[in-house]
Design an enzyme around this catalytic site. Structure first.
Site, short mmCIF file in Angstrom:
data_model
loop_
_atom_site.label_atom_id
_atom_site.label_comp_id
_atom_site.label_asym_id
_atom_site.label_seq_id
_atom_site.Cartn_x
_atom_site.Cartn_y
_atom_site.Cartn_z
N GLN A 77 45.94 42.27 47.01
CA GLN A 77 45.34 42.83 48.21
C GLN A 77 44.15 43.74 47.90
OE1 GLN A 77 48.72 42.91 47.58
NE2 GLN A 77 49.88 42.98 49.48
N ARG A 89 49.16 42.57 57.85
CA ARG A 89 49.95 43.38 56.95
C ARG A 89 49.34 44.78 56.93
NH1 ARG A 89 46.00 44.83 54.64
NH2 ARG A 89 47.24 45.69 52.95
N GLY A 90 50.07 45.69 56.33
CA GLY A 90 49.72 47.10 56.43
C GLY A 90 50.60 47.74 57.49
N ALA A 91 51.24 48.86 57.15
CA ALA A 91 52.26 49.44 58.04
C ALA A 91 51.75 49.68 59.46
CB ALA A 91 52.80 50.73 57.43
N ASN A 107 54.97 52.76 48.68
CA ASN A 107 53.71 52.03 48.81
C ASN A 107 53.80 50.78 47.94
OD1 ASN A 107 50.99 51.98 49.96
ND2 ASN A 107 50.26 52.24 47.87
N LYS A 108 52.76 49.99 47.94
CA LYS A 108 52.76 48.72 47.22
C LYS A 108 53.20 48.91 45.77
CE LYS A 108 51.95 45.61 48.86
NZ LYS A 108 52.88 44.66 49.52
N ARG A 149 60.12 42.67 58.56
CA ARG A 149 59.85 43.27 57.26
C ARG A 149 60.54 44.63 57.20
NH1 ARG A 149 53.98 42.99 54.93
NH2 ARG A 149 55.24 43.27 53.03
N ASP A 205 53.66 52.98 53.20
CA ASP A 205 54.39 52.18 54.19
C ASP A 205 55.56 52.96 54.78
OD1 ASP A 205 53.52 49.04 54.11
OD2 ASP A 205 53.07 50.10 52.25
#
Length: 365
Positions: A199, A51-53, A250-251, A88, A240
């Protein structure tokens, strides 16, 4: 980065397979998973093994290489790109990386595509490492400047994980912290837990501990309180997807931190590579697709029991429904600056174009 003295990237070749660190097992277990097919790469992205762009984009590139081993035809290439693209929706690096790969591979004869795909994916991985290290250098200057002004350790608040686990190496928002720490600048990190998947508590804290950076895990709702009492010098988060006008996805929960920072006069910076800018979008709130994930991520948590076993337990009232938007959008007006591999810019169209002038040629409409 290093784990128990050994250097790791988050993704690497292992024979004819692609090896990744299984981030769903962290921080309690360090497990390497081997991906041997397109479908395994798809599953790894979808279930957040990776995960993570930036890392999602590189994993998709390697997933395409795995797919072309089985079917390098035009139809096989198109289908693999379609399936990987659908994993995603929010992180733009996924589509960016696949577009780069397709541009390289489509003109080649099918027999040449598989080998070329491995080389192209490896090049994307190396590009990401270089970009993240450069982000670290530019962002470290902000931390060093804050220390020079106050003469005390710099307290940085971050949200979610935008460290090396979210990229191939170094990270985006944590890279400046690593660079500053390694240069001897005293820095302390407030680590938002980042519900519902935690996270921050699980991944950012794992990274910072392994690197020896002083840090403290806090509940997501504690950040505003700390800002009110002058215990945060700057906020530094990842992205992201960032629009051409500087809006930042972002998150979930990032927007609330930006509001608190704005109210308390705390600088709020966003670290991202140029590949995370979506030059086709102008209004992040209305145009960036927001991923909706499973309600069980909200109603249940996974942790380590006193007996050493990892288990998942319910935390919500049985039968209550839950919603789980995975990201939110912070408007550009709340962002102090964008930290990229080319430098730091205002969160505006002109600010971004100043760093990426090639986008003026008709593609930044």
């Amino acid at each position: 980065m290093r784990i128990e003295g050994r250097h790791y990237r988050t993704i690497w070749l292992d024979g004819e397979a692609v090896a990744v660190i299984d981030q769903t097992r962290l921080p309690f277990r360090f497990v390497v998973r081997r991906l041997t097919s397109r479908d395994e790469a798809v599953e790894a992205i979808r279930t957040m093994v990776v995960r993570g762009a930036p890392l999602i984009g590189v994993t998709a590139a390697y997933g395409l290489a795995l797919a072309l081993r089985e079917d390098p035809s035009d139809a096989g290439l198109a289908e693999a790109v379609r399936v990987l693209n659908a994993t995603r929706p929010t992180a733009v690096n996924l589509a960016w990386a696949l577009a780069r790969m397709r541009e390289t591979l489509a003109p080649l004869p099918p027999a040449a595509r598989h080998r070329a795909a491995w080389q192209a994916a490896a090049a994307l991985a190396d590009e990401d490492v270089a970009a993240c290290e450069a982000i670290g250098e530019h962002g470290a200057a902000l931390i060093a400047g804050a220390h020079a002004r106050t003469g005390r350790p710099v307290n940085v608040l971050t949200h979610c994980n935008a460290g090396w686990l979210a990229t191939v190496d170094w990270g985006t928002a944590l890279a400046p912290i690593y660079k500053a720490h390694d240069a001897g600048v005293p820095v302390h990190v407030w680590v938002d837990e980042t519900r519902p998947r935690c996270q921050g508590a699980a991944l950012s804290a794992f990274e910072l501990h392994a690197h020896g950076v002083p840090h403290t895990v806090i509940a997501d709702n504690a950040g505003g309180h700390l800002m009110q009492h002058d215990r945060v010098d700057l906020c530094l988060v990842g992205s992201d997807r960032t629009t051409a006008t500087g809006d930042v996805a972002n998150k979930i929960g990032t927007y609330l931190k930006a509001l608190a920072a704005h109210d308390n006069g705390v600088p709020f910076y966003v670290a991202l590579p140029g590949s995370t800018v979506d030059w086709s979008l102008a209004d992040g709130v209305r145009e960036i697709p927001i991923e909706e994930r499973s309600a069980t991520e909200v109603t249940h948590v996974t942790g380590l029991g006193d007996d050493g076993t990892v288990r998942t337990v319910a935390v919500a009232s049985p039968g209550s429904p839950a919603a789980n938007p995975a990201f939110d959008v912070t408007p550009a007006r709340l962002v102090t600056g964008l930290v990229t591999e080319r430098g730091i810019a205002p969160a505006t169209r002109e600010g971004l174009l100043g760093l990426f002038p090639e986008r003026r040629l008709g593609s930044a409409a």
